[in-house]
Design an enzyme around this catalytic site. Sequence first.
Site, mmCIF file in Angstrom:
data_model
loop_
_atom_site.group_PDB
_atom_site.id
_atom_site.type_symbol
_atom_site.label_atom_id
_atom_site.label_comp_id
_atom_site.label_asym_id
_atom_site.label_seq_id
_atom_site.Cartn_x
_atom_site.Cartn_y
_atom_site.Cartn_z
ATOM 1 N N ASP A 104 -33.141 -40.998 40.604
ATOM 2 C CA ASP A 104 -32.336 -39.941 41.569
ATOM 3 C C ASP A 104 -32.800 -38.540 41.340
ATOM 4 O O ASP A 104 -33.101 -38.291 40.329
ATOM 5 C CB ASP A 104 -30.783 -40.198 41.155
ATOM 6 C CG ASP A 104 -30.167 -41.127 41.877
ATOM 7 O OD1 ASP A 104 -30.647 -41.451 43.039
ATOM 8 O OD2 ASP A 104 -29.278 -41.822 41.405
ATOM 9 N N ASP B 129 -24.065 -47.912 44.601
ATOM 10 C CA ASP B 129 -25.363 -48.403 44.050
ATOM 11 C C ASP B 129 -25.371 -49.920 43.406
ATOM 12 O O ASP B 129 -26.591 -50.373 43.033
ATOM 13 C CB ASP B 129 -25.568 -47.581 42.923
ATOM 14 C CG ASP B 129 -26.259 -46.152 43.321
ATOM 15 O OD1 ASP B 129 -26.747 -45.976 44.211
ATOM 16 O OD2 ASP B 129 -25.697 -44.950 42.532
ATOM 17 N N GLN C 180 -13.336 -26.804 54.436
ATOM 18 C CA GLN C 180 -12.879 -26.261 56.020
ATOM 19 C C GLN C 180 -13.805 -25.279 56.372
ATOM 20 O O GLN C 180 -14.658 -25.277 57.356
ATOM 21 C CB GLN C 180 -11.405 -26.041 56.237
ATOM 22 C CG GLN C 180 -10.648 -27.151 56.243
ATOM 23 C CD GLN C 180 -10.347 -27.958 55.067
ATOM 24 O OE1 GLN C 180 -9.977 -26.837 54.090
ATOM 25 N NE2 GLN C 180 -10.350 -29.104 54.970
ATOM 26 N N THR C 181 -13.784 -24.121 55.573
ATOM 27 C CA THR C 181 -14.695 -22.910 55.921
ATOM 28 C C THR C 181 -15.921 -23.136 55.295
ATOM 29 O O THR C 181 -16.867 -22.342 56.326
ATOM 30 C CB THR C 181 -13.991 -21.349 55.148
ATOM 31 O OG1 THR C 181 -14.017 -21.736 53.803
ATOM 32 C CG2 THR C 181 -12.533 -21.417 55.433
#
Lengths: 592, 194, 680
Positions: free
Chosen positions: C305, C520, C378-379
């Site tokens: 990863d 996974d 959200q912002t």
Amino acid sequence: MTANGWLQIALYLALIAAITPLTGRFMTRVFNRERTWLDPVLRPVERLIYRSTGVDEAHEMRWTEYAMAMLLFSVVSMLLLYAIERLQYWLPWNPQHLPGVPPELAFNTAASFTTNTNWQAYAGETTMSYLTQMAGLAYHNFASAAVGIVLAIAFIRGIAQKEKDALGNFWVDLVRCLLWVLLPLCLVFSLVLVSQGVVQNLRPYDTATLVDPQTVTTTGQAGTTQTQVVRSQVIAQGPVASQEAIKELGTNGGGFFNANSAHPFENPTPLSNYLEMLAIFALASGLTWTLGDMTGSRGHGWAVWAAMAFLFLAGVTTAYWAEAQGNPLLTAAGADQHVTALCPGGNMEGKEVRFGIADSALFATVTTDASCGAVNSLHDSYTPIGGLVPLVNIMLGEVIFGGVGAGMYGMLVFIVLAVFIAGLMVGRTPEYLGKKIEAYDVKMAMLYVLIFPLVILTLAAVSVLFPFGTSSLGNAGPHGLSEILYAFSSGTGNNGSAFAGLNANTPWYDLSIGLATLVGRFLMIVPMLAIAGSLGRKKRVPPSSGTFPVTTPLFATLLVGVVVIVGALTFFPALSLGPVVEHLLMLKGQVF
Amino acid sequence: MRVLRNLIVAVLMTVVTTALFGFGYPLVVTGLAQWLFPAQANGSLIVRDGRLIGSRLLGQPFSADRYFHPRPSAAGPAGYDPTASGGTNLGPTSKALIDAVRARVAAARSDNPGTPVPVDLVTSSGSGLDPDLSPAAALFQVPRVARARGAGPAAVRQLVEAHIEGRQLGFLGEPRVNVLELNLALDAQFPVRH
Amino acid sequence: MAHHVQSRSIWDPHILGAAAREALRKLHPRTMAHNPVMFVVEIGSLLTTLALVRDAAVGRPGLGFEIQITGWLWLTVLFANFAEAMAEGRGKAQADTLRKTRTETVAALLLPDGRTETVPAAQLRKDDLVLVKAGEFIPADGEIVEGVASVDESAITGESAPVIRESGGDRSAVTGGTRVLSDWIRVRVTSDPGHTFLDRMIALVEGAERQKTPNEIALNILLAGLTIVFLLAVVTLEPFAIYSGAPQPIFVMVALLVCLIPTTIGGLLSAIGIAGMDRLVQRNVLAMSGRAVEAAGDVQTLLLDKTGTITLGNRQASEFVPLSGVTERQLADAAQISSLADETPEGRSIVVLAKEKYGIRGRELADQHAVFVPFTAQTRMSGVDLAGREIRKGAPDAIRRYVESAGGTVPAELQTIVEGIARSGGTPLLVAEGGRALGVVHLKDIVKGGIRERFAQLRAMGIRTVMITGDNPLTAASIAREAGVDDFLAEATPEDKMRLIKREQSDGKLVAMTGDGTNDAPALAQADVGVAMNSGTQAAKEAGNMVDLDSTPTKLIDIVEIGKQLLMTRGALTTFSIANDVAKYFAIIPAMFAGAFPVLMALNVMGLKTPESAILSAVIFNALIIVALVPLALRGVEYRAMSAAGLLRRNLLIYGAGGIVAPFIGIKLIDVVITALHLA
């Protein structure tokens, strides 16, 4: 040792190296069923054989069926040979009216020729009719050689193929080997031998009048002496050249005559001698190329070749040195063993003048490296160290080029073991050309390795303990032990040469050595084919730099190490009481 | 089960290949050999005065002083018996071998004292049919043969030297003298009057 | 990431004592039969003991040599048992530590009607629900179904910092024996008693569940085969000796046999295996089977990863790129102010960069009536409002919306900069003040120091590295190049991963990967070596065949090395053991037959004093070498990242050639000592 001697040895190895790609490539083509220039002639014959024997060319066999077909063929052809031997008196081409061969000897000979051993407990000129020699013995030289080669090919296929169950068709491989590989080479080679003086006829023995008639006094059993005048010499004849050619090319080694390749009618000139030696390695060496070719790793083929060549050189150097050095006891007896321009010098007992020391030592090494067993000098009369070389060559498992095919698959088993150890040492599950070597493969390889000393040492141990074994000895002291060790090594290793002072034509030796040849051949083939089958079914892992490369000098060195260590550790104790102690005693001047 | 099927093939295959390789092949080779190399194929025989007297390739026993003696032979009681080819198979530490060599050396020395005895002259060959002597072993016998024939040693020596065969192709094998041919030449050149 | 390698001294006296006792107990034939090589030695020892008793009974004088031989033969068996017991002992010691944490806990079992009942933890069954409150031990392995808590897992991982566990998502698994520090959780039990993670861990480190691995089985066959070969060589030597007029007493024959058979590797083989597992445990990795450890040594492809393994996991500011009309310093200043209260690693890195590059120091903003605007999903931007200034930073589209809603326009130039940064593998962070875009902060994934070299080593070992990332291909390629991985899988979905693993496997390659999420799990199960992070879900842990208690993804590389080391140690000691035989032959064979053939003393190249001293020295060497190699067996032979050919050359030289030479020296020294002591 002479410069000329070394030149012959060096040139020999160079020529073998040159022959290797030629025979190797040809065998690849033949067994891959590719077109060759012989096809127009041989393809129709091949098809005719399949039609008349009911072989399905397209059928592929698993290792078990391959082994079964091979065994059935060997059993049937062995029975036929036994029958011919027993019945030869009533069969044609028996101008000397030789009687049927006694049962134990007939069994021994049938076993020995079927297994490519060609151990000879008989003297050919006084035992076997022309028919037996041709249709029985020389035929088996073809058959057993072809069987050996196709088994090696099956093994190589197992390594080369991916996740495939079948190894090929035994019958097809056999026929193609006989027709394409052995027949053309033998036709040419036998005629070359005739040109040198090897006889090829079906006439009765000739009788020559001696120039200098001899008066001989013999002592009879009752101590009575008998004087007799010998005025003639009976000259044994026969279809020798045709048998001689396959005897060397097929690493069979069974001579037409008792004296084998020392006999002037089998091996008349230094050139015929040189060609015979080349013929012994020609196909076995070529198979290393075939291995490289079929597995797609030429380098690997050469690495295996190099390992074999190294062991060969080590052997021939030792033997040549020991024989040229001569026997100090002969010097003490007054013989001059110095090398001069006019005399070969060295230990000439049991050797021919035309070959001298170098060609004799070379032949002895070659014939025992390969499981040929033809001899052009008597190994029994070699110095202890000179005689140790052929003995050790056989004890190493007949893998220094080895018998045609048998040497290849024997070496492949050692490779499996070498790769296993190497794999562990580099921290990976061992793999050989991408095939993982797992418990099953190791088990079969160990079985293969185990059978060999088991037979040799057990039978030899029995022989030295009992009168039925020791009464056959031709020499006393440590040399006697060497004779017995040699006999069972030669039988089990399917070599066929002998320390021939041992009278091997007794019920015990006929049966025990006959058995040794069968076990040494067929019992070892089964685990070998099992490995081939197991490898064939496996995936092929792509190589990476984490894979131990099998193409390098390092690999060749490791392989040599494994072969030598396994052989040396197994047989050193026995050898120390045979040739080793004999050598030391000889230096001290002791005789037996 | 394929056992039976393969058994049948095995039997038929044995028959067919025996016919091809046990009969066809040797007969073809015999035919070709008899056509191409008849002398060699039949044993390189030597015929003198219509009588077969031996093979160029096979040694013959000689023990009379007037002849060059070949190497000791273990083939048959008289030696050089092609129906009993073979050697002594005595090992390097064999008392029998060493004693025999010592006796032969003593005999040879009485013929030609003071000269080292070449090893091939006192050891037997592997075949028991060795047709050759080393040049040294032939030359060693020159004094005796010359004496027995009442010939000059130099002349006999010359004959021997003329019969030395060098290495084949210049490097193969060892230089040698064919004893039978040498003795035949001897008889021709230095005949013994009876 | 606490690397808490518990280095236990090899010669820990406590373990030594226990191992000595255990060595005796292991003499039982049923136990010995598992190890064919040492079993043969035991039988040989028995035979000589019987012969000794017989000789003593008939009153044969001068049995000193026979007694010593017999004694050393028994010691050979004991030493081998001792080596195994020691390896096991180290595991046991570890298990004891674990067991202490498995204190008798009670559980608050939730009944269907909502009441709780206090039951012993041992009575819990799968799918029971329990309530665990702050200060309580979690009674069994399970999955949090409700709640969030900080948990002290140090008993298992050795990591002292508490971790957060919460229901849902990838951090829901809890382990029995760990302690809840704050809050409460409701846990669904996922294992029956005796099968908990802790139980399994104890069993594993104790070696109780140890099964022979495939390569170990193969090696055992090889060793058994060699033993039979030597048995043959020795047994048949007696007839040959009789023929030669030199029959040998049984003491000598057994001594020869024991010296020849591969006792060194035979005695140490299981110790090597146990020690290999132990080394993993010391690195805080639990392997569910020895097979997995071996497979790790064979791995040819590593799936790693990106985040946490290859990169630090946090992006860092590397550059301020202003729009035209804005100076770099202006941009840096605005970015810094907006980040002062931002405790995310990205935010901190902006402050650091501004200071390093422009010397902008931290300021006290409290007196400026600063109001921080935190990041929300959200912002998708954060910032600060202070006296007349409104600064925002955030993702390009969020800032663009912000600027446009404030009536400003976004210049086309900005788009070019944003794309340029994205293409180079970076993440663009826009900064705006009021309605005006100022520029872009270039956030970069920082590749871990030293990782490039690590990958180069792996490449030398023949292992291909593949980086797995959710990034777009452009970003992925750039990071892949920087980190030096061989390949990458961008915008990877679990299905992509699975496909990649299967493709590699169909080429015959072995694949290793790490993972923690439930998604996974299939890939972890498919991979030949699947290392689950302990911090991950129960599903992931079940699917993998190893668990990394530290949850450090780079551990995979360590695991591969341990796997290789394990095989190498076996191979090296096998080679050493066999190579030893050469010297032993030179010691024993001349000694055996010196009586009948004095000339054979020519083979006594070591110049050993007497036949007795020679045989005794060989036997003593053979016994002592087992003990001498115990540390090597437990530690493993040194692994170096180099090509297989290089490794083989090195190991052949050390253990092959060394194995031939060492006993010549060793036997000679022992001979000198025992002759000086008049023992022979």
